[in-house]
Motif scaffolding. Structure first.
Motif, PDB file in Angstrom:
ATOM      1  N   ALA A 220       1.565  -1.140   0.340  1.00  0.00           N
ATOM      2  CA  ALA A 220      -0.265   0.503  -0.066  1.00  0.00           C
ATOM      3  C   ALA A 220       0.791   1.177  -0.448  1.00  0.00           C
ATOM      4  CB  ALA A 220      -0.785   0.124   0.956  1.00  0.00           C
ATOM      5  N   PHE A 221       2.209   1.487   0.477  1.00  0.00           N
ATOM      6  CA  PHE A 221       2.785   2.205   0.754  1.00  0.00           C
ATOM      7  C   PHE A 221       3.466   2.568  -0.584  1.00  0.00           C
ATOM      8  CE2 PHE A 221       7.377   3.870   1.538  1.00  0.00           C
ATOM      9  CZ  PHE A 221       7.052   5.083   2.432  1.00  0.00           C
ATOM     10  N   HIS A 222       4.273   1.987  -1.615  1.00  0.00           N
ATOM     11  CA  HIS A 222       4.309   1.432  -2.361  1.00  0.00           C
ATOM     12  C   HIS A 222       3.551   1.998  -3.856  1.00  0.00           C
ATOM     13  CE1 HIS A 222       8.442  -0.325  -1.406  1.00  0.00           C
ATOM     14  NE2 HIS A 222       8.998   0.344  -1.441  1.00  0.00           N
ATOM     15  N   GLN A 223       2.167   1.217  -2.952  1.00  0.00           N
ATOM     16  CA  GLN A 223       1.413   1.591  -4.138  1.00  0.00           C
ATOM     17  C   GLN A 223       0.896   3.293  -4.270  1.00  0.00           C
ATOM     18  OE1 GLN A 223      -3.194   0.171  -3.272  1.00  0.00           O
ATOM     19  NE2 GLN A 223      -3.603   1.214  -4.835  1.00  0.00           N
ATOM     20  N   VAL A 224       1.415   4.237  -3.596  1.00  0.00           N
ATOM     21  CA  VAL A 224       0.911   5.527  -3.401  1.00  0.00           C
ATOM     22  C   VAL A 224       2.105   6.475  -3.657  1.00  0.00           C
ATOM     23  CG1 VAL A 224      -1.591   5.544  -2.203  1.00  0.00           C
ATOM     24  CG2 VAL A 224       0.903   5.580  -0.950  1.00  0.00           C
ATOM     25  N   GLY A 225       3.045   5.471  -3.718  1.00  0.00           N
ATOM     26  CA  GLY A 225       4.577   6.606  -3.621  1.00  0.00           C
ATOM     27  C   GLY A 225       5.612   6.730  -2.887  1.00  0.00           C
ATOM     28  N   GLY A 226       5.196   6.344  -1.273  1.00  0.00           N
ATOM     29  CA  GLY A 226       5.707   6.682   0.292  1.00  0.00           C
ATOM     30  C   GLY A 226       5.531   8.579   0.214  1.00  0.00           C
TER      31      GLY A 226
ATOM     32  N   LEU B  55      -3.477   7.717   0.781  1.00  0.00           N
ATOM     33  CA  LEU B  55      -3.644   5.555   0.772  1.00  0.00           C
ATOM     34  C   LEU B  55      -5.355   5.786   1.026  1.00  0.00           C
ATOM     35  CD1 LEU B  55      -0.993   4.838   3.947  1.00  0.00           C
ATOM     36  CD2 LEU B  55      -1.904   4.005   2.084  1.00  0.00           C
ATOM     37  N   ALA B  56      -6.130   6.641   1.625  1.00  0.00           N
ATOM     38  CA  ALA B  56      -7.711   7.016   1.875  1.00  0.00           C
ATOM     39  C   ALA B  56      -7.632   7.276  -0.057  1.00  0.00           C
ATOM     40  CB  ALA B  56      -8.226   8.433   2.599  1.00  0.00           C
ATOM     41  N   ALA B  57      -7.091   8.203  -0.451  1.00  0.00           N
ATOM     42  CA  ALA B  57      -7.834   8.299  -1.762  1.00  0.00           C
ATOM     43  C   ALA B  57      -7.645   6.205  -2.711  1.00  0.00           C
ATOM     44  CB  ALA B  57      -6.781   9.208  -2.644  1.00  0.00           C
ATOM     45  N   ALA B  58      -6.548   5.937  -2.342  1.00  0.00           N
ATOM     46  CA  ALA B  58      -6.779   4.766  -2.954  1.00  0.00           C
ATOM     47  C   ALA B  58      -7.048   3.339  -2.841  1.00  0.00           C
ATOM     48  CB  ALA B  58      -5.657   4.229  -3.169  1.00  0.00           C
ATOM     49  N   GLY B  59      -8.309   3.590  -1.413  1.00  0.00           N
ATOM     50  CA  GLY B  59      -9.430   2.710  -1.126  1.00  0.00           C
ATOM     51  C   GLY B  59      -8.840   2.090   0.087  1.00  0.00           C
ATOM     52  N   TRP B  60      -7.714   2.225   0.588  1.00  0.00           N
ATOM     53  CA  TRP B  60      -7.248   1.788   1.824  1.00  0.00           C
ATOM     54  C   TRP B  60      -7.891   1.735   2.561  1.00  0.00           C
ATOM     55  CZ3 TRP B  60      -4.606  -2.867   1.243  1.00  0.00           C
ATOM     56  CH2 TRP B  60      -3.950  -2.734  -0.547  1.00  0.00           C
ATOM     57  N   GLN B  61      -8.003   1.700   3.442  1.00  0.00           N
ATOM     58  CA  GLN B  61      -8.828   1.497   5.596  1.00  0.00           C
ATOM     59  C   GLN B  61      -7.302   2.671   6.190  1.00  0.00           C
ATOM     60  OE1 GLN B  61     -10.870  -1.568   6.760  1.00  0.00           O
ATOM     61  NE2 GLN B  61     -12.989  -0.514   6.072  1.00  0.00           N
ATOM     62  N   LEU B  62      -7.489   3.385   6.907  1.00  0.00           N
ATOM     63  CA  LEU B  62      -6.577   3.826   8.580  1.00  0.00           C
ATOM     64  C   LEU B  62      -7.640   3.677   9.529  1.00  0.00           C
ATOM     65  CD1 LEU B  62      -5.874   5.103   5.371  1.00  0.00           C
ATOM     66  CD2 LEU B  62      -3.993   6.608   6.938  1.00  0.00           C
ATOM     67  N   THR B  63      -6.955   2.882  10.453  1.00  0.00           N
ATOM     68  CA  THR B  63      -8.073   2.238  11.150  1.00  0.00           C
ATOM     69  C   THR B  63      -7.171   2.725  12.552  1.00  0.00           C
ATOM     70  OG1 THR B  63      -9.044   0.697  10.018  1.00  0.00           O
ATOM     71  CG2 THR B  63      -8.991   0.506  12.371  1.00  0.00           C
ATOM     72  N   TYR B  64      -7.679   3.151  13.938  1.00  0.00           N
ATOM     73  CA  TYR B  64      -6.976   3.235  14.796  1.00  0.00           C
ATOM     74  C   TYR B  64      -6.850   2.297  15.926  1.00  0.00           C
ATOM     75  CZ  TYR B  64      -6.558   4.394  20.022  1.00  0.00           C
ATOM     76  OH  TYR B  64      -5.982   3.997  21.359  1.00  0.00           O
ATOM     77  N   VAL B  65      -6.106   1.179  16.272  1.00  0.00           N
ATOM     78  CA  VAL B  65      -6.231   0.033  17.231  1.00  0.00           C
ATOM     79  C   VAL B  65      -5.715   0.106  18.266  1.00  0.00           C
ATOM     80  CG1 VAL B  65      -5.087  -2.551  17.142  1.00  0.00           C
ATOM     81  CG2 VAL B  65      -6.705  -1.545  14.458  1.00  0.00           C
ATOM     82  N   ALA B  66      -6.109   0.284  19.300  1.00  0.00           N
ATOM     83  CA  ALA B  66      -5.655   0.353  20.587  1.00  0.00           C
ATOM     84  C   ALA B  66      -5.252  -0.846  21.216  1.00  0.00           C
ATOM     85  CB  ALA B  66      -7.134   0.524  21.597  1.00  0.00           C
ATOM     86  N   ASP B  67      -4.971  -2.343  20.581  1.00  0.00           N
ATOM     87  CA  ASP B  67      -4.454  -2.526  20.992  1.00  0.00           C
ATOM     88  C   ASP B  67      -3.152  -2.373  20.823  1.00  0.00           C
ATOM     89  OD1 ASP B  67      -5.873  -3.999  22.779  1.00  0.00           O
ATOM     90  OD2 ASP B  67      -7.312  -4.928  21.386  1.00  0.00           O
TER      91      ASP B  67
END
Length: 296
Positions: free
Chosen positions: A157-163, A181-193
């Motif tokens: 995902a990082f490389h897909q959007v050019g870092g 990342l969001a524009a490319a369709g990826w979810q960005l999520t907060y995970v407390a664990d």
């Protein structure tokens, strides 16, 4: 040791801090040094022969250093850390588990505990109550920003959007990557664990210079991705800040570059950003999700 993730650490002239934190990561580490002159690369190589040390020879900025580290990694997932931060025991294994279970999640924003007393970072508290909610097929609340010292992401995902956009160097460079990342369709999520510890120095960098660069990057990020009225509003708000005029002058020198690379966000991403910007104080507007903390 978690073998499916590589920790990428960008550093500059923080030998004491990085020697304290590198040994705590439960995964292979690539440390990218931005031209330190305090003996950081040599000290790390002696103390931690298993750490891959990359010397850039000059201060290319945090984003460029992280790009180098991700390019060298060969694992499907990459975790970022600052030279004054480290991942809690079990955090990286949990991040790998979550990313494997949720294939549309491109980036996990972890929970940050600050200092020896392990205070919850206010940004983490804001992310936990994100007004964007928890979408279907996501492991936690949706966010549109992250702290570089507490992010784990898919290398593809990082490389897909050019870092990271290297022109932004350091301070606030996370915001543009989150949008892309969001524009490319990826979810960005907060995970407390997924927990990271941050051990900031009592005395940090030159705050006036940091605020100047933050103002510059905020204006350039808006010019690169946001609607024209929002760009004008960002300029007006920046002018009201103590370092805003200097930052705006710096942004003006880069305006031709920004316009050449301007690319509007999909409407659903723009709508999510507007939701965050309309949220009351104390909820995670994008600029509050992305304070800059890398030691460069």
């Amino acid at each position: 040791m978690t073998e499916d993730v590589t920790v990428v650490v960008a550093t500059r002239n923080r030998r004491g801090q990085v020697l304290e934190t590198l040994c705590r990561h439960e995964a292979p580490v690539i440390m990218v040094d931005n031209g330190s002159d305090d003996g950081t690369p040599e000290a790390v190589s002696r103390a931690f022969p298993g750490v891959r040390v990359v010397r850039l020879g000059w201060n290319a900025g945090a984003g460029a250093a992280r790009n180098v580290g991700v390019d060298l990694a060969r694992t499907p997932f990459v975790a970022f850390a600052d030279d004054d931060s480290y991942w809690a025991p079990g955090a990286l294994a949990e991040a790998v588990r979550v990313l494997r279970a949720y294939p549309r999640t491109g980036l996990l924003a972890g929970r940050v505990l600050v200092g020896r007393e392990r205070r919850l970072d206010p940004v983490s508290a804001e992310m936990a109550r994100s007004p964007l909610g928890t979408p279907a097929g996501a492991p936690g609340p949706s966010v549109l920003g992250f702290l570089a010292c507490a992010a784990v992401l898919r290398r593809d995902a990082f490389h897909q959007v050019g870092g990271f956009t290297e022109r932004l160097r350091t301070y606030g460079e996370e915001a543009l990557l989150a949008m892309d990342l969001a524009a490319a369709g990826w979810q960005l999520t907060y995970v407390a664990d997924v927990v990271a510890h941050h051990l900031p120095l009592p005395a940090g960098r030159d705050l006036r210079e940091r605020h100047r660069v933050e103002a510059r990057n905020r204006v350039l990020t808006a010019a690169l991705r946001r609607p024209a009225p929002l760009v004008l509003r960002t300029v007006a708000e920046t002018l009201r800040e103590p370092a805003g005029r200097r930052g705006l002058r710096d942004a003006g020198r880069e305006l031709a570059w920004a316009l050449r690379h301007r690319r509007r966000l999909p409407e659903q991403v723009e709508a999510a950003l507007r939701t965050l910007e309309r949220a009351p104080t104390g909820t995670p507007a994008p600029e509050r999700q992305v304070p800059a903390r890398v030691g460069n």
